[in-house]
Design a protein around this motif. Sequence first.
Motif, PDB file in Angstrom:
ATOM      1  N   PHE A  10      28.790   1.463  69.030  1.00  0.00           N
ATOM      2  CA  PHE A  10      27.640   0.595  68.797  1.00  0.00           C
ATOM      3  C   PHE A  10      26.997   0.965  67.464  1.00  0.00           C
ATOM      4  O   PHE A  10      27.187   2.075  66.953  1.00  0.00           O
ATOM      5  CB  PHE A  10      26.620   0.705  69.941  1.00  0.00           C
ATOM      6  CG  PHE A  10      26.081   2.095  70.159  1.00  0.00           C
ATOM      7  CD1 PHE A  10      24.904   2.515  69.527  1.00  0.00           C
ATOM      8  CD2 PHE A  10      26.725   2.983  71.017  1.00  0.00           C
ATOM      9  CE1 PHE A  10      24.407   3.791  69.739  1.00  0.00           C
ATOM     10  CE2 PHE A  10      26.215   4.257  71.240  1.00  0.00           C
ATOM     11  CZ  PHE A  10      25.053   4.665  70.590  1.00  0.00           C
ATOM     12  N   MET A  11      26.267   0.022  66.906  1.00  0.00           N
ATOM     13  CA  MET A  11      25.631   0.224  65.614  1.00  0.00           C
ATOM     14  C   MET A  11      24.288  -0.486  65.598  1.00  0.00           C
ATOM     15  O   MET A  11      24.174  -1.639  66.041  1.00  0.00           O
ATOM     16  CB  MET A  11      26.528  -0.310  64.489  1.00  0.00           C
ATOM     17  CG  MET A  11      25.920  -0.198  63.098  1.00  0.00           C
ATOM     18  SD  MET A  11      27.128  -0.527  61.783  1.00  0.00           S
ATOM     19  CE  MET A  11      27.586  -2.224  62.132  1.00  0.00           C
ATOM     20  N   TYR A  12      23.268   0.202  65.085  1.00  0.00           N
ATOM     21  CA  TYR A  12      21.936  -0.381  64.943  1.00  0.00           C
ATOM     22  C   TYR A  12      21.523  -0.340  63.479  1.00  0.00           C
ATOM     23  O   TYR A  12      21.806   0.630  62.758  1.00  0.00           O
ATOM     24  CB  TYR A  12      20.913   0.397  65.778  1.00  0.00           C
ATOM     25  CG  TYR A  12      20.963   0.068  67.250  1.00  0.00           C
ATOM     26  CD1 TYR A  12      20.070  -0.844  67.812  1.00  0.00           C
ATOM     27  CD2 TYR A  12      21.910   0.656  68.076  1.00  0.00           C
ATOM     28  CE1 TYR A  12      20.113  -1.152  69.172  1.00  0.00           C
ATOM     29  CE2 TYR A  12      21.976   0.356  69.427  1.00  0.00           C
ATOM     30  CZ  TYR A  12      21.065  -0.550  69.966  1.00  0.00           C
ATOM     31  OH  TYR A  12      21.121  -0.869  71.314  1.00  0.00           O
ATOM     32  N   ALA A  13      20.854  -1.406  63.044  1.00  0.00           N
ATOM     33  CA  ALA A  13      20.321  -1.498  61.689  1.00  0.00           C
ATOM     34  C   ALA A  13      18.798  -1.370  61.735  1.00  0.00           C
ATOM     35  O   ALA A  13      18.146  -1.932  62.628  1.00  0.00           O
ATOM     36  CB  ALA A  13      20.718  -2.827  61.055  1.00  0.00           C
ATOM     37  N   PHE A  14      18.258  -0.644  60.768  1.00  0.00           N
ATOM     38  CA  PHE A  14      16.809  -0.439  60.651  1.00  0.00           C
ATOM     39  C   PHE A  14      16.370  -0.841  59.254  1.00  0.00           C
ATOM     40  O   PHE A  14      17.049  -0.549  58.271  1.00  0.00           O
ATOM     41  CB  PHE A  14      16.458   1.023  60.950  1.00  0.00           C
ATOM     42  CG  PHE A  14      16.917   1.467  62.314  1.00  0.00           C
ATOM     43  CD1 PHE A  14      16.111   1.273  63.428  1.00  0.00           C
ATOM     44  CD2 PHE A  14      18.175   2.034  62.490  1.00  0.00           C
ATOM     45  CE1 PHE A  14      16.537   1.651  64.695  1.00  0.00           C
ATOM     46  CE2 PHE A  14      18.612   2.427  63.742  1.00  0.00           C
ATOM     47  CZ  PHE A  14      17.789   2.224  64.855  1.00  0.00           C
ATOM     48  N   GLU A  15      15.197  -1.506  59.180  1.00  0.00           N
ATOM     49  CA  GLU A  15      14.812  -2.217  57.968  1.00  0.00           C
ATOM     50  C   GLU A  15      14.311  -1.327  56.836  1.00  0.00           C
ATOM     51  O   GLU A  15      14.631  -1.551  55.675  1.00  0.00           O
ATOM     52  CB  GLU A  15      13.718  -3.246  58.289  1.00  0.00           C
ATOM     53  CG  GLU A  15      14.180  -4.410  59.154  1.00  0.00           C
ATOM     54  CD  GLU A  15      13.056  -5.397  59.406  1.00  0.00           C
ATOM     55  OE1 GLU A  15      11.894  -5.099  59.036  1.00  0.00           O
ATOM     56  OE2 GLU A  15      13.343  -6.473  59.962  1.00  0.00           O
ATOM     57  N   LYS A  16      13.494  -0.328  57.151  1.00  0.00           N
ATOM     58  CA  LYS A  16      12.718   0.358  56.121  1.00  0.00           C
ATOM     59  C   LYS A  16      13.108   1.830  56.003  1.00  0.00           C
ATOM     60  O   LYS A  16      13.540   2.449  56.972  1.00  0.00           O
ATOM     61  CB  LYS A  16      11.221   0.266  56.454  1.00  0.00           C
ATOM     62  CG  LYS A  16      10.707  -1.150  56.607  1.00  0.00           C
ATOM     63  CD  LYS A  16       9.263  -1.133  57.123  1.00  0.00           C
ATOM     64  CE  LYS A  16       8.747  -2.544  57.375  1.00  0.00           C
ATOM     65  NZ  LYS A  16       7.375  -2.519  57.951  1.00  0.00           N
ATOM     66  N   GLU A  17      12.882   2.387  54.793  1.00  0.00           N
ATOM     67  CA  GLU A  17      13.132   3.808  54.597  1.00  0.00           C
ATOM     68  C   GLU A  17      12.288   4.647  55.555  1.00  0.00           C
ATOM     69  O   GLU A  17      12.764   5.631  56.128  1.00  0.00           O
ATOM     70  CB  GLU A  17      12.836   4.216  53.149  1.00  0.00           C
ATOM     71  CG  GLU A  17      13.934   3.821  52.179  1.00  0.00           C
ATOM     72  CD  GLU A  17      13.691   4.307  50.777  1.00  0.00           C
ATOM     73  OE1 GLU A  17      12.634   4.914  50.515  1.00  0.00           O
ATOM     74  OE2 GLU A  17      14.579   4.085  49.924  1.00  0.00           O
ATOM     75  N   GLU A  18      11.044   4.249  55.752  1.00  0.00           N
ATOM     76  CA  GLU A  18      10.145   5.032  56.600  1.00  0.00           C
ATOM     77  C   GLU A  18      10.490   4.929  58.087  1.00  0.00           C
ATOM     78  O   GLU A  18       9.937   5.679  58.909  1.00  0.00           O
ATOM     79  CB  GLU A  18       8.688   4.625  56.369  1.00  0.00           C
ATOM     80  CG  GLU A  18       8.407   3.151  56.559  1.00  0.00           C
ATOM     81  CD  GLU A  18       8.472   2.372  55.249  1.00  0.00           C
ATOM     82  OE1 GLU A  18       7.706   1.385  55.130  1.00  0.00           O
ATOM     83  OE2 GLU A  18       9.279   2.739  54.355  1.00  0.00           O
ATOM     84  N   ASP A  19      11.414   4.032  58.447  1.00  0.00           N
ATOM     85  CA  ASP A  19      11.876   3.986  59.843  1.00  0.00           C
ATOM     86  C   ASP A  19      12.632   5.257  60.225  1.00  0.00           C
ATOM     87  O   ASP A  19      12.807   5.550  61.417  1.00  0.00           O
ATOM     88  CB  ASP A  19      12.799   2.780  60.062  1.00  0.00           C
ATOM     89  CG  ASP A  19      12.054   1.454  60.048  1.00  0.00           C
ATOM     90  OD1 ASP A  19      10.825   1.464  60.254  1.00  0.00           O
ATOM     91  OD2 ASP A  19      12.705   0.419  59.835  1.00  0.00           O
ATOM     92  N   LEU A  20      13.069   6.002  59.224  1.00  0.00           N
ATOM     93  CA  LEU A  20      13.825   7.222  59.506  1.00  0.00           C
ATOM     94  C   LEU A  20      13.023   8.196  60.363  1.00  0.00           C
ATOM     95  O   LEU A  20      13.576   8.834  61.267  1.00  0.00           O
ATOM     96  CB  LEU A  20      14.215   7.896  58.174  1.00  0.00           C
ATOM     97  CG  LEU A  20      15.043   9.172  58.268  1.00  0.00           C
ATOM     98  CD1 LEU A  20      16.393   8.900  58.902  1.00  0.00           C
ATOM     99  CD2 LEU A  20      15.227   9.783  56.873  1.00  0.00           C
ATOM    100  N   GLU A  21      11.725   8.297  60.114  1.00  0.00           N
ATOM    101  CA  GLU A  21      10.914   9.277  60.833  1.00  0.00           C
ATOM    102  C   GLU A  21      10.815   8.958  62.319  1.00  0.00           C
ATOM    103  O   GLU A  21      11.158   9.810  63.159  1.00  0.00           O
ATOM    104  CB  GLU A  21       9.528   9.398  60.206  1.00  0.00           C
ATOM    105  CG  GLU A  21       8.678  10.475  60.853  1.00  0.00           C
ATOM    106  CD  GLU A  21       7.472  10.881  60.022  1.00  0.00           C
ATOM    107  OE1 GLU A  21       6.671  11.691  60.528  1.00  0.00           O
ATOM    108  OE2 GLU A  21       7.337  10.408  58.885  1.00  0.00           O
ATOM    109  N   PRO A  22      10.395   7.753  62.728  1.00  0.00           N
ATOM    110  CA  PRO A  22      10.365   7.481  64.175  1.00  0.00           C
ATOM    111  C   PRO A  22      11.752   7.446  64.805  1.00  0.00           C
ATOM    112  O   PRO A  22      11.909   7.786  65.990  1.00  0.00           O
ATOM    113  CB  PRO A  22       9.664   6.122  64.273  1.00  0.00           C
ATOM    114  CG  PRO A  22       9.824   5.493  62.921  1.00  0.00           C
ATOM    115  CD  PRO A  22       9.831   6.631  61.955  1.00  0.00           C
TER     116      PRO A  22
END
Length: 602
Positions: free
Chosen positions: A297-309
Amino acid sequence: MGSISEVPLLSEKHSGIPQNLLEKAKNAKALIYETRTKETNTRQRLPIIPQGIEKDIFIRALEKLAEQLGKDNVEVNDKPLVDGWYMEHPNTHDMMPILDDEELVASAVVYPSSTEEVQKIVLWANEYSVPIFPISMGRNLGYGGAAPRVRGSVVIDLGKRMSKILDINPDDYTCLVEPGVSFYALHEAIQAKGFAHMWIDIPDLGGGSVIGNTLDRGVGYTPYGDHWACHSGLEVVLPTGEVIRTGMGALPGNNTWQTFPYGFGPYSDGLFSQSNFGIVTKMGMTLMPNPGGHESFMYAFEKEEDLEPLMEIIRPLRIGNILENVAQVRHAIQTIAVKGLPRTKYFSGDGPIPEHVFREQLKKMPIGDHTWLYYGMSYGPPHIRQYKLEIIDKEFKKIPGARKIDPEILPEDEYFWSRDRIAAGVPDLVELLWVNWVPNGAHVAFSPVSPIRGVDAMKLFNLGKRRHDEFGIDFLPAFCVGLREMHLIVEIVYDKNDPAKRKAANDCLREMIDDAAKEGYGEYRTHLVLMDQVADTYNWNDNALMKFNEKLKDALDPNGIMAPGKSGIWPKRYRGRGWEMGKESGAKSEGDGVALTESTKF
């Protein structure tokens, strides 16, 4: 430069490619040679004589060694240095040099066929005080390849003639291998025997040595991803020529060498991992049971700051084994770079590629625009997978804009499918395509370790990005998430034919090492030229650990012949003579001589 179509097969050569990956290998080689402008060196070279040994004595010593091993198994390195590529790599130098080609280079290469012949080489090296540098297959790319740390060392290529799989036990799920066994070879052997109930764990590329990767504490991407934790039992030639077996192997006639790693008394295996305390000639490894099903499975995240949560979500799921494998969180630039096309296809300006440029490219791709991708796999029967995947989906989608990518929309050449194979224990040949990002592409890695915490991920990300911007280098980060820690793997891709680009890569790395150490982060693995600096960051209590390592080195290797300088550990006769490399060393890897021993005084 060699034929593009000719790629060595595993059936013909220990370092070859399996038949099913031949077309991929041909395509990968073609892409590399399309962007290569560095001319093949054709000038005849004189062999490099290691410091502290007179030339005529060294030549006579090599002749004596050839009498013991056979003339064909002792090669003087007096030919042009040819870089080749991943499947046809050199064993005389680093094919991805960060210094000048002639800096980290062997004087000769020797090919033992057995533990007994390794002993002969070690005894010979002691007699003549010749520095030796053992390699398994020499594919430690990004960390120095086959190059010796001390210029003029004799490289011991263990892989060419010691490439046997000595045992595969289908009941205990274990194997026993020699240094020349690649992940490709082990996988093919298990398949050929029909052992479908067993998997192997592999790194991003399958051509490296099982022993070499494990000793350098490399990782793979199944639940058995910590390779060192999965080994059991070593056979080692010590620097003075004695041979030991660790763990249960020290008990004659035992049958548990690969099933119980500890044996009795002090556990000594760790002394031979990332060290210069011995040459491993055999190693046991545990194999993974087929889990009865798997689903990537693969998930995409929009923002650089999404890395922290995201990291805060990953940690409890990983420790609780809902997220089961060593997964990767990769930056969007790698989504583009791993296509294997040159950077100039997207941007021809100086400095890091602008964000708006790579985002426009992402919008044209099946995955769409994003900043981070999480590649994972769930294991077990369908109902077990469904239970875990529903938990993962609920947790990941707590991050606004998070998307699960439907694999059915992805073409066959999408990188997702390579990660799918690797996480299922099937070797592949895709990962290094991002080296084509620049002409004459080479790479060197920055590899700090941290807890799986959002604040740590962001600190390391921002640290790396700031230094990459400063030195005008594209930033290609990926987090490999272990059970309770994560490795940030930053690959600096540079033109190895451009001295200015090599220097920028070296300078950037040295700054990041110091920056990370100030924040409490240390590298788990590093390039040969950076080992002294990294070792010096592990300096608690007035460098107590290095002092301990030096005591061991002097006791085990009194003549200082075994891989001097490896992991920053120098023998007594090299210490205090300028061999250590740091920020002020520039492109010079050598010190000012070595102390004489009895064998070098005549």
